[in-house]
Design a protein around this motif. Structure first.
Motif, PDB file in Angstrom:
ATOM      1  N   THR A 203      21.824  27.516   1.085  1.00  0.00           N
ATOM      2  CA  THR A 203      22.785  27.010   2.061  1.00  0.00           C
ATOM      3  C   THR A 203      23.151  28.151   3.007  1.00  0.00           C
ATOM      4  O   THR A 203      22.798  29.313   2.774  1.00  0.00           O
ATOM      5  CB  THR A 203      24.056  26.503   1.375  1.00  0.00           C
ATOM      6  N   GLN A 204      23.873  27.836   4.069  1.00  0.00           N
ATOM      7  CA  GLN A 204      24.328  28.882   4.972  1.00  0.00           C
ATOM      8  C   GLN A 204      25.203  29.887   4.224  1.00  0.00           C
ATOM      9  O   GLN A 204      25.092  31.102   4.436  1.00  0.00           O
ATOM     10  CB  GLN A 204      25.101  28.277   6.148  1.00  0.00           C
ATOM     11  N   GLU A 205      26.073  29.367   3.361  1.00  0.00           N
ATOM     12  CA  GLU A 205      26.967  30.253   2.609  1.00  0.00           C
ATOM     13  C   GLU A 205      26.181  31.161   1.670  1.00  0.00           C
ATOM     14  O   GLU A 205      26.474  32.363   1.537  1.00  0.00           O
ATOM     15  CB  GLU A 205      27.973  29.419   1.808  1.00  0.00           C
ATOM     16  N   GLN A 206      25.159  30.598   0.993  1.00  0.00           N
ATOM     17  CA  GLN A 206      24.350  31.396   0.079  1.00  0.00           C
ATOM     18  C   GLN A 206      23.529  32.446   0.821  1.00  0.00           C
ATOM     19  O   GLN A 206      23.381  33.574   0.356  1.00  0.00           O
ATOM     20  CB  GLN A 206      23.432  30.473  -0.731  1.00  0.00           C
TER      21      GLN A 206
ATOM     22  N   THR B 156      28.676  34.406  11.008  1.00  0.00           N
ATOM     23  CA  THR B 156      27.525  34.952  11.744  1.00  0.00           C
ATOM     24  C   THR B 156      26.326  34.020  11.629  1.00  0.00           C
ATOM     25  O   THR B 156      25.653  33.712  12.629  1.00  0.00           O
ATOM     26  CB  THR B 156      27.160  36.343  11.213  1.00  0.00           C
ATOM     27  N   ILE B 157      26.038  33.553  10.396  1.00  0.00           N
ATOM     28  CA  ILE B 157      24.916  32.635  10.190  1.00  0.00           C
ATOM     29  C   ILE B 157      25.135  31.345  10.975  1.00  0.00           C
ATOM     30  O   ILE B 157      24.230  30.839  11.662  1.00  0.00           O
ATOM     31  CB  ILE B 157      24.735  32.321   8.689  1.00  0.00           C
ATOM     32  N   GLN B 158      26.350  30.807  10.898  1.00  0.00           N
ATOM     33  CA  GLN B 158      26.638  29.555  11.593  1.00  0.00           C
ATOM     34  C   GLN B 158      26.510  29.705  13.101  1.00  0.00           C
ATOM     35  O   GLN B 158      25.913  28.852  13.774  1.00  0.00           O
ATOM     36  CB  GLN B 158      28.048  29.068  11.222  1.00  0.00           C
ATOM     37  N   ALA B 159      27.045  30.802  13.628  1.00  0.00           N
ATOM     38  CA  ALA B 159      26.995  31.009  15.082  1.00  0.00           C
ATOM     39  C   ALA B 159      25.559  31.153  15.564  1.00  0.00           C
ATOM     40  O   ALA B 159      25.198  30.656  16.645  1.00  0.00           O
ATOM     41  CB  ALA B 159      27.809  32.243  15.461  1.00  0.00           C
ATOM     42  N   LEU B 160      24.718  31.831  14.773  1.00  0.00           N
ATOM     43  CA  LEU B 160      23.320  31.992  15.164  1.00  0.00           C
ATOM     44  C   LEU B 160      22.578  30.667  15.077  1.00  0.00           C
ATOM     45  O   LEU B 160      21.866  30.276  16.020  1.00  0.00           O
ATOM     46  CB  LEU B 160      22.637  33.045  14.278  1.00  0.00           C
ATOM     47  N   GLU B 161      22.725  29.950  13.962  1.00  0.00           N
ATOM     48  CA  GLU B 161      21.986  28.697  13.794  1.00  0.00           C
ATOM     49  C   GLU B 161      22.427  27.635  14.795  1.00  0.00           C
ATOM     50  O   GLU B 161      21.628  26.775  15.193  1.00  0.00           O
ATOM     51  CB  GLU B 161      22.142  28.181  12.361  1.00  0.00           C
ATOM     52  N   GLN B 162      23.679  27.694  15.223  1.00  0.00           N
ATOM     53  CA  GLN B 162      24.163  26.737  16.216  1.00  0.00           C
ATOM     54  C   GLN B 162      23.944  27.216  17.647  1.00  0.00           C
ATOM     55  O   GLN B 162      24.346  26.564  18.600  1.00  0.00           O
ATOM     56  CB  GLN B 162      25.653  26.482  15.973  1.00  0.00           C
TER      57      GLN B 162
END
Length: 422
Positions: free
Chosen positions: A20-23, A34-40
């Motif tokens: 998952t994004q969190e993992q 950071t992961i969310q901002a990049l993937e979105q």
């Protein structure tokens, strides 16, 4: 449309892992935001150290995450060209009419300028560059290039022509280095391509090698990591000297290519390859000793002034620190940096770049006061240089995010330097 960094992260995460994004964030040691901002695609770039962590967590090389957005971000740094660069642009990219004649102002060149005088122009511009006096370097560059071109044209195919071509190569190399520092990356590519052409025409393998090393720096700035690794390794193989009989120039040209290759390998999460290249570079630096610090030969002295001052034992140590930073090992970077502190061979620009690594490492280890102290030291010593560094802005932003009140006065000073006129 070519996928962005975030598109690639999402595709790899969803198609080849169960994370998952969190993992992924936890495994990479970065924030889930950071992961969310990049993937979105709310963010289209990130520091190479951050991408390195994500790539390792996903089990891929960093280059596998790179997309057009990464290169666009690097190129966007060049969106505000200083008016003072008009003369350099006219020298590198002249406008021609349908008959082939140049339209616009011509840089006057002394008719009888000889080889030593052109070398002097290159040396003067190089001194201004290393002193962070970019205004002077910008002003000196157009007449330097015009004089170098005129020298080549007058020399023709004579023996003197080989020397003229070599000097012209170093003139264009210096122009390329200056333009990279000023974030004028397209112009820098033109200059370095011309430098390489002059070196090849002269059959000057060492000038071609140093031009290639500067091209590697440019390609790193535009996210072309795999190309740098290949280019540096191939060229280093071509110019690899026998350590027992190599001249200082041989060792310097070979060694600096190894450093560029190590920089690319580290950025591509290939730490073992980076360390192998640094081990080879260290052997070359040990053999070189101080022969390029106090060269006996006049040609070598000039080579030191304009092209050979980036490779030495301390230069290898600088790259070891940078490799630790890229690998996300700030404690190791700080430990390694202690050995570089007083090295006299390190040029001002290289030392300044190293101090940004030190500041980043302090900030990453919770020592914001020390990070701010280092940045203030750079602000006092080299404000023009600091203003050009996106890396510095990112460190200051990190400090501001965590310690806005405690460090507000010093941060305000740093912000005024970074946000001042370029």
């Amino acid at each position: 449309m070519e996928p962005t960094i975030g598109d690639n992260i999402a595709a790899i995460r969803n198609e080849t892992t169960t994370l998952t994004q969190e993992q992924l964030a936890e495994k990479a040691g970065v924030s889930v935001e950071t992961i969310q901002a990049l993937e979105q695609n709310k963010r289209t770039s990130a520091r190479i150290a951050t991408l390195n962590k994500i790539a390792r967590a996903l089990g891929v090389h960093t280059a596998g995450l790179m997309g057009s957005a990464a290169r666009a971000q690097a190129l966007r740094e060049a969106d505000a060209e200083p008016l003072g660069l008009v003369g350099i642009r006219q020298a590198l990219a002249p406008v021609r009419d349908v008959t082939g004649h140049v339209v616009g102002p011509h840089q006057p060149v002394a008719e009888e300028l000889h080889l030593g005088q052109v070398r002097g122009l290159v040396t003067d511009a190089n001194r201004a560059y290393h002193a962070n006096d970019y205004a002077s370097a910008i002003g000196l560059t157009p007449p330097m290039l015009a004089a170098a071109d005129a020298l080549v044209a007058r020399a023709g195919g004579s023996d003197a022509g080989q020397d003229a071509l070599g000097v012209a190569s170093y003139a264009y190399q210096l122009a390329g280095r200056l333009l990279i520092q000023l974030r004028q990356l397209d112009l820098a590519h033109i200059a370095l391509d011309r430098a390489t052409t002059y070196a090849r025409t002269a059959d000057d393998q060492l000038a071609a090698a140093t031009a290639t090393a500067h091209m590697c720096w440019l390609l790193l700035r535009t996210g072309r990591i795999v190309e740098v690794e290949t280019l540096a390794a191939r060229t280093a193989d071509v110019v690899e000297p026998r350590l027992s009989t190599a001249t200082p120039r041989d060792l310097a040209a070979w060694g600096v290519l190894l450093l560029k290759g190590a920089a690319a390998a580290a950025r591509n999460a290939r730490e073992d390859d980076a360390r192998s290249m640094l081990t080879l570079a260290a052997a070359g630096a040990q053999q070189l000793g101080d022969r390029l610090v106090r060269p006996a030969d006049h040609a070598d002295r000039w080579f030191v002034d304009v092209g050979g001052n980036d490779f030495h034992h301390a230069g290898v140590q600088l790259m070891q620190v940078e490799t630790a930073v890229i690998a996300g090992q700030p404690d190791q970077a700080l430990a390694l940096s202690a050995a570089v502190a007083g090295a006299p061979q390190v040029t001002p620009s290289s030392r300044q770049r190293h101090l940004l690594d030190v500041a980043w490492s302090y900030q990453e280890t919770g020592r914001s006061v020390d990070a701010t102290r280092v940045l203030m030291q750079l602000s006092d010593a080299a404000p023009e240089w600091l203003r050009q560094q996106r890396y510095a802005r990112e460190i200051v932003q990190s400090i501001e995010d965590g310690h806005r009140r405690a460090l507000s006065a010093k941060l305000a000073v740093l912000r005024s330097v970074l946000d001042g006129p370029a």
